[in-house]
Design a protein around this motif. Structure first.
Motif, PDB file in Angstrom:
ATOM      1  N   UNK A   1      22.582  18.925  -1.982  1.00 20.44           N
ATOM      2  CA  UNK A   1      21.890  18.364  -3.044  1.00 20.44           C
ATOM      3  C   UNK A   1      22.537  17.030  -3.284  1.00 20.44           C
ATOM      4  N   UNK A   2      22.005  16.191  -4.051  1.00 19.76           N
ATOM      5  CA  UNK A   2      22.812  14.864  -4.435  1.00 19.76           C
ATOM      6  C   UNK A   2      23.946  15.014  -5.121  1.00 19.76           C
ATOM      7  N   UNK A   3      23.966  16.043  -6.307  1.00 16.57           N
ATOM      8  CA  UNK A   3      25.030  16.110  -7.057  1.00 16.57           C
ATOM      9  C   UNK A   3      26.469  16.379  -6.386  1.00 16.57           C
ATOM     10  N   UNK A   4      26.146  17.571  -5.669  1.00 18.29           N
ATOM     11  CA  UNK A   4      27.120  18.130  -4.852  1.00 18.29           C
ATOM     12  C   UNK A   4      27.645  17.223  -3.643  1.00 18.29           C
ATOM     13  N   UNK A   5      26.519  16.222  -3.231  1.00 14.51           N
ATOM     14  CA  UNK A   5      27.003  15.516  -2.161  1.00 14.51           C
ATOM     15  C   UNK A   5      27.809  14.361  -2.571  1.00 14.51           C
TER      16      UNK A   5
ATOM     17  N   UNK B   1      21.694  13.170   9.064  1.00  9.55           N
ATOM     18  CA  UNK B   1      20.448  13.111   8.068  1.00  9.55           C
ATOM     19  C   UNK B   1      20.445  12.225   6.987  1.00  9.55           C
ATOM     20  N   UNK B   2      21.010  11.023   7.081  1.00 13.12           N
ATOM     21  CA  UNK B   2      21.148  10.077   6.258  1.00 13.12           C
ATOM     22  C   UNK B   2      19.696   9.899   5.544  1.00 13.12           C
ATOM     23  N   UNK B   3      18.692   9.838   6.358  1.00  8.67           N
ATOM     24  CA  UNK B   3      17.283   9.531   5.858  1.00  8.67           C
ATOM     25  C   UNK B   3      16.943  10.630   4.589  1.00  8.67           C
ATOM     26  N   UNK B   4      17.549  11.761   4.713  1.00  6.36           N
ATOM     27  CA  UNK B   4      17.148  12.853   3.608  1.00  6.36           C
ATOM     28  C   UNK B   4      17.614  12.417   2.140  1.00  6.36           C
ATOM     29  N   UNK B   5      18.646  11.470   2.167  1.00  8.28           N
ATOM     30  CA  UNK B   5      18.993  11.128   0.664  1.00  8.28           C
ATOM     31  C   UNK B   5      18.001  10.603  -0.186  1.00  8.28           C
ATOM     32  N   UNK B   6      18.252  10.608  -1.767  1.00  8.77           N
ATOM     33  CA  UNK B   6      17.284  10.098  -2.360  1.00  8.77           C
ATOM     34  C   UNK B   6      18.072   8.655  -2.893  1.00  8.77           C
TER      35      UNK B   6
ATOM     36  N   UNK C   1      39.109   2.470   0.218  1.00  9.14           N
ATOM     37  CA  UNK C   1      39.119   3.305   1.422  1.00  9.14           C
ATOM     38  C   UNK C   1      38.570   2.519   2.475  1.00  9.14           C
ATOM     39  N   UNK C   2      39.152   2.835   3.702  1.00  9.79           N
ATOM     40  CA  UNK C   2      38.675   2.163   4.921  1.00  9.79           C
ATOM     41  C   UNK C   2      38.359   3.123   5.920  1.00  9.79           C
ATOM     42  N   UNK C   3      37.096   3.387   6.015  1.00  4.61           N
ATOM     43  CA  UNK C   3      36.358   4.328   7.112  1.00  4.61           C
ATOM     44  C   UNK C   3      35.350   3.716   7.629  1.00  4.61           C
ATOM     45  N   UNK C   4      35.278   3.806   9.235  1.00  4.87           N
ATOM     46  CA  UNK C   4      34.178   3.369   9.921  1.00  4.87           C
ATOM     47  C   UNK C   4      32.906   4.510   9.376  1.00  4.87           C
ATOM     48  N   UNK C   5      31.786   3.972   9.083  1.00  2.68           N
ATOM     49  CA  UNK C   5      30.844   4.708   8.839  1.00  2.68           C
ATOM     50  C   UNK C   5      29.685   5.034  10.061  1.00  2.68           C
ATOM     51  N   UNK C   6      29.484   6.165  10.539  1.00  2.00           N
ATOM     52  CA  UNK C   6      28.457   6.344  11.539  1.00  2.00           C
ATOM     53  C   UNK C   6      27.552   7.403  10.988  1.00  2.00           C
ATOM     54  N   UNK C   7      26.046   6.895  11.127  1.00  2.00           N
ATOM     55  CA  UNK C   7      25.079   7.767  10.467  1.00  2.00           C
ATOM     56  C   UNK C   7      23.939   7.973  11.499  1.00  2.00           C
ATOM     57  N   UNK C   8      23.518   8.890  11.232  1.00  5.10           N
ATOM     58  CA  UNK C   8      22.307   9.502  12.112  1.00  5.10           C
ATOM     59  C   UNK C   8      21.055   9.971  11.340  1.00  5.10           C
ATOM     60  N   UNK C   9      20.069   9.973  11.952  1.00  2.00           N
ATOM     61  CA  UNK C   9      18.399  10.446  11.611  1.00  2.00           C
ATOM     62  C   UNK C   9      17.804  10.713  12.395  1.00  2.00           C
TER      63      UNK C   9
ATOM     64  N   UNK D   1      16.373   2.607   0.846  1.00  2.00           N
ATOM     65  CA  UNK D   1      16.456   1.153   0.299  1.00  2.00           C
ATOM     66  C   UNK D   1      16.666   0.363   1.704  1.00  2.00           C
ATOM     67  N   UNK D   2      16.023  -0.969   1.630  1.00  2.00           N
ATOM     68  CA  UNK D   2      16.166  -1.930   2.651  1.00  2.00           C
ATOM     69  C   UNK D   2      17.643  -2.492   2.802  1.00  2.00           C
ATOM     70  N   UNK D   3      18.384  -2.861   1.880  1.00  2.00           N
ATOM     71  CA  UNK D   3      19.622  -3.289   1.874  1.00  2.00           C
ATOM     72  C   UNK D   3      20.516  -2.324   2.150  1.00  2.00           C
ATOM     73  N   UNK D   4      20.432  -0.799   2.044  1.00  2.00           N
ATOM     74  CA  UNK D   4      21.161  -0.018   2.715  1.00  2.00           C
ATOM     75  C   UNK D   4      21.125   0.195   4.111  1.00  2.00           C
TER      76      UNK D   4
END
Length: 481
Positions: free
Chosen positions: A226-230, A265-270, A297-305, A319-322
């Motif tokens: 869930x969002x709060x825990x995430x 599963x980045x597409x499942x976020x609100x 923080x300096x971390x490379x972000x790799x996402x999947x959906x 969000x389009x900007x995200x």
């Protein structure tokens, strides 16, 4: 005197006090006695003394002065001093110089004396254990470093993109080439494709091929939290930020500092959470829940959906900007049905990892099994294929995986691998008799495979005699070589 007892040196110029201390301690300690600092130093030079119990008032050097000398020459010995009330100020002034563990006031009580010295003996033991462990670590450090380097190299070799199982003509070749190229660039990567196609495996390979390979690779499934825990998982939190936050927690972004973080599963976020994630990507900092200020923080972000994010943007769910922050490079991973040439390699690798009930390796998959596997469309992709191999291993009676152990849905698909038969059944060509014969041939063959080509059992299931079944096998060309 037992050599296993802790050793204590009693230093006191009064014979009666010296004897009283010796009698009190000798049952639990190996006791040495000395009437002066000089005599005590001589004993220290030849005996292994763990604890020094010294009176403050002695001729020549005081107790504090002698214990300061002990600290310099025999620093491992635990130092205790005994004094009267009038000496307390002198002792307190010299405690740091002499490194005194504790001091006792006269008149001392036997129980208090034994309790103090037993504590001193335990302290000496802990100090010795710590020194021994430190020495062991220094000796073992080169070996451990070599082992860690070897394991890291093995992991890098196993999960490298180049090690991904695929055929020479597989569509995955172009995908792997692209991943290896973008790995060198420190930009966000979005992996798209159906669930179970191996996006996390590609993300790990991308990290290992990047300049960040020596740092951490952290994963999180955004659709399972869930969002709060995430938010608290990714960004961390401070103690007391909410009910149950009993201590500070470092978030996954901070754990991945210098390395890579994979958000599945980045597409499942609100949209509400997406705003917070966008700030991390824009500012390069995270704010733990309840923290007064953000942390860099300096971390490379790799996402999947597995979702169509462009359609979700049109519908206002993403969000389009995200999206444009995450998708500097987009890599589409084809489903397993579009690379059937990879199925024999992947299935054989899964089977090779398993052991039969007897502990022996399973025999290589035969042509009949591989043909059935290749004919199925695998909506669950590689994950479903692995589960199918596990099912076969569970049902196998020996070290051989047979087509008869396949799921009914896989067997049914195997009977529809001829395009002409599919066309007949779909009504695209052929009369009713031809269509029925095609369907009958598929049913007969499926029954034979399920019964491991035992014609008696297949005939019984189909309600045929052995002669009738033999005639159908001859008519449809189903005789197994």
């Amino acid at each position: 005197m037992s050599q296993n007892l802790p050793t204590v040196l009693v230093v006191d110029d009064e014979v009666r006090s010296q004897e009283a201390l010796r009698r009190t301690l000798e049952e639990d300690f190996t006791v040495f006695t000395a009437a002066s600092a000089e005599a005590a130093a001589a004993i220290m030079a030849r005996e292994w003394v763990q604890i020094v119990l010294c009176d403050q008032r002695m001729p020549g050097a005081s107790g504090v002065q002698f214990l300061a000398e002990v600290r310099e020459k025999w620093p491992d010995a635990v130092r205790i001093i005994i004094s009267g009330y009038t000496d307390s100020e002198d002792i307190i002034a010299g405690i740091n110089e002499a490194g005194i563990y504790q001091y006792l006031l006269k008149p001392w009580q036997p129980e208090q004396l034994l309790l103090t010295l037993n504590g001193a003996a335990e302290m000496y033991r802990l100090q010795s254990d710590n020194q021994r462990l430190s020495l062991d670590m220094k000796v073992a450090e080169p070996v451990l470093r070599e082992r860690v380097a070897g394991k890291r190299a093995a992991v890098a070799q196993r999960f490298a993109v180049s090690a991904l199982l695929r055929a020479p003509n597989s569509p995955m070749n172009a995908v792997c080439t692209l991943v290896e190229k973008v790995a060198r660039l420190d930009v966000p990567v979005l992996l798209t494709g159906e669930s179970g196609t191996g996006k996390e495996l590609l993300a790990r390979g991308l990290h290992l091929a990047s300049p960040r390979a020596e740092a951490a690779f952290i994963t999180e499934n955004c659709g399972a939290v869930p969002d709060q825990l995430l938010e608290s998982e990714l960004f961390g939190y401070k103690r007391g930020a909410f009910t149950g936050a009993y201590e500070d927690r470092v978030g996954l972004f901070k754990q991945a500092d210098g390395g890579s973080i994979f958000l599945d599963e980045i597409g499942e976020t609100t949209p509400a959470f997406q705003v917070k994630l966008l700030r991390v990507l824009q500012e390069g900092e995270v704010r733990p829940v309840g923290a007064p200020r953000p942390l860099p923080v300096d971390a490379r972000v790799v996402t999947a959906t597995n979702r169509d994010l462009e359609a979700d943007m049109q519908a206002g769910r993403f969000r389009e900007d995200l999206f444009y922050r995450l998708a500097a490079i987009t890599v589409w991973v084809p489903p397993l049905r579009e690379r059937a040439m990879d199925i024999p390699l992947i299935a054989s690798a899964f089977a090779a990892e398993l052991r039969s009930v007897g502990g022996e390796a399973f025999a290589p998959l035969d042509k009949e099994v591989l043909a059935c596997l290749c004919a199925y469309r695998w909506p669950g992709n590689v994950r479903e294929l692995r589960n199918e191999i596990l099912r076969m291993a569970a049902l196998s009676d020996d070290a051989r995986l047979r087509a008869s152990d396949l799921s009914p849905r896989v067997l049914r698909a195997a009977e529809a691998d001829d395009e002409a038969e599919l066309n007949l059944l779909a009504g695209m060509d052929g009369d009713l008799k031809a269509r029925l014969e095609t369907l009958e041939a598929r049913i007969v063959k499926e029954s034979l495979i399920r019964h491991r080509w035992n014609k008696t059992r297949a005939a019984k299931e189909l309600g045929l005699s052995r002669v009738g079944l033999r005639n159908k096998l001859s008519r449809y060309g189903l005789e197994k070589s």
